[in-house]
Design an enzyme around this catalytic site. Sequence first.
Site, PDB file in Angstrom:
ATOM      1  CG  ASP A  62      16.964  10.181   4.040  1.00 10.65           C
ATOM      2  OD1 ASP A  62      17.190  10.486   2.848  1.00 10.65           O
ATOM      3  OD2 ASP A  62      15.822  10.022   4.500  1.00 10.65           O
ATOM      4  CG  ASP A 100      16.606   6.494   4.077  1.00 16.72           C
ATOM      5  OD1 ASP A 100      15.482   6.368   3.568  1.00 16.72           O
ATOM      6  OD2 ASP A 100      17.652   6.701   3.403  1.00 16.72           O
TER       7      ASP A 100
END
Length: 208
Positions: free
Chosen positions: A202, A199
């Site tokens: 993130d 991700d």
Amino acid sequence: MTITVVDHPLVQHKLSLMRDRETGTANFRRLLREIAMLLGYEVTRDLPLEKRHIETPLAGTEAPFIEGKKLVVVPILRAGLGLADGLLELMPQARVGHVGLYRDPETRAAVEYYCKLPEDIADRLVVVCDPMLATANSAIAAVDLLKRAGAPRIKFMCLLAAPEGVRAFTEVHPDVPLWTAAIDRKLDDHAYILPGLGDAGDRLYGTK
Ligand code: PRP
Ligand code: URA
């Protein structure tokens, strides 16, 4: 449709470091900024030039400068901010528009939550940036929005693309050229890019 895979060794080396799960937030952020500059070099390759008169310490000369209004960098929030940082180091005078989109985890549709664009976007070249082109729902929604706002010329820059996303994007927006550092294997069952890098938002901001 035009798609350019920037296979320069520096880009590929830095991308491999970013893919590595052991690479922490600070290095991930730095690498993304560095790759953005290298991709930006290719994305801006065809900017038109005009000659202007300058005086060097030794003589007058007609020197080339980028013609027209400064371009607009449009990061797709959040992770696009990491690419925008690098582009702005390269082009500090560029305008910046922001488009906030997140992927609905169930439907994977792009949900808009923020949009702020320069008023004179109709007179400028727009470079949309987002590290990940997975299903392409976010990229398609961002470009839809920019076209509705009157942007006449749009380029899209990402770090990693899935073949599914490239197909979907170029089907809907064949007039928008695409730059990426790599086209990966495929999407997994959660529409994450394989092998990918996880991700992007993130890893860039240290969230989960
Ligand atoms: C990620 C990424 C893209 C999108 C790509 O953002 O930065 O915007 O997913 O996926 P898609 O091609 O399937 O639309 P995310 O929605 O996770 O939001 P974030 O940047 O705020 O983490
Ligand atoms: N968004 C990401 O951040 N990573 C992916 O692999 C797909 C979408």
